[in-house]
Design a protein around this motif. Structure first.
Motif: not given
Length: 218
Positions: A15, A17, A20, A97, A100-101
């Protein structure tokens, strides 16, 4: 710990980075911040989406229960299997992180987080002789009035529930994870931005103290 750090390295550098924020689960903070007294999940101590007191649930071995979910419905997990399960729990609860998903239909959930194939294979190897009664740990339980999980199917070995590491990675936590060849990290590096390089340097700093601790899984 080192292998999981490398796995996360591949995941995060795929990603940009960017920050998020955090998932909107029952244990996550509104935004990541340092936690100096974490008893587990210390990979995320410099920027954590979980509070230190949450990690107290993961500190004992064997782990009995995390939130309302019992880990021992088919007997205590072996130490090696428990260690991998802790890594997954730490990522979901504490990683800055993970969002991010974020799942498009559930802000407390993740979807299709890539895990290195070698990590999936090692996780399967660590757990294959342990027993399990739920193929999908998110949905395949009976839940009582207090919100605690109970088996609705018989306990069988992991090796009978899942065909291999890929099958386990892509089904044990529903849509949360997918197996990914390690080569994907090198392909992303060819187009890495300066922001990605900064993130990589930060990740390497996280790894060094963990390696010095003797590849601990916390």
């Amino acid at each position: 710990m080192l292998r999981f750090a490398i796995t996360l390295f591949a995941v995060i550098t795929s990603s940009t980075c960017q920050k998020y924020g955090c998932l909107e689960g029952d244990t996550q903070k509104p935004k990541p911040s340092p936690e100096s007294d974490m008893q587990e999940c210390t990979l995320y101590s410099k920027s954590s989406c979980c509070y230190a007191d949450f990690t107290e649930q993961l500190a004992p071995s064997p782990v009995i229960k995390v939130s309302n979910s019992y880990w021992n419905r088919c007997g205590q997990l072996s130490k090696s299997c428990e260690d991998f399960t802790k890594k997954i729990e730490c990522f979901y609860r504490c990683s800055p992180h993970a969002a991010r998903w974020i799942h498009p239909n559930d802000t407390a959930a993740i979807q299709a987080v890539p895990l290195c194939q070698s990590f999936c294979d090692d996780w399967y190897e660590a757990c294959k002789d342990d027993s399990i009664c739920a193929r999908n740990w998110l949905t395949d339980w009976e839940w009582d009035e207090s919100g605690e999980n109970h088996c609705k199917n018989k306990c069988i070995p992991y090796s009978e529930m899942y065909a291999n590491g890929t099958d386990m990675c892509q089904n044990m936590w529903g849509e949360s994870f997918k197996s990914s060849e390690e080569s994907s990290s090198s392909s992303s590096s060819s187009s890495s931005s300066s922001e990605e390089h900064a993130c990589q340097n930060k990740l390497l700093k996280f790894q060094k103290p963990e390696e010095e601790e003797g590849e601990q899984t916390r």
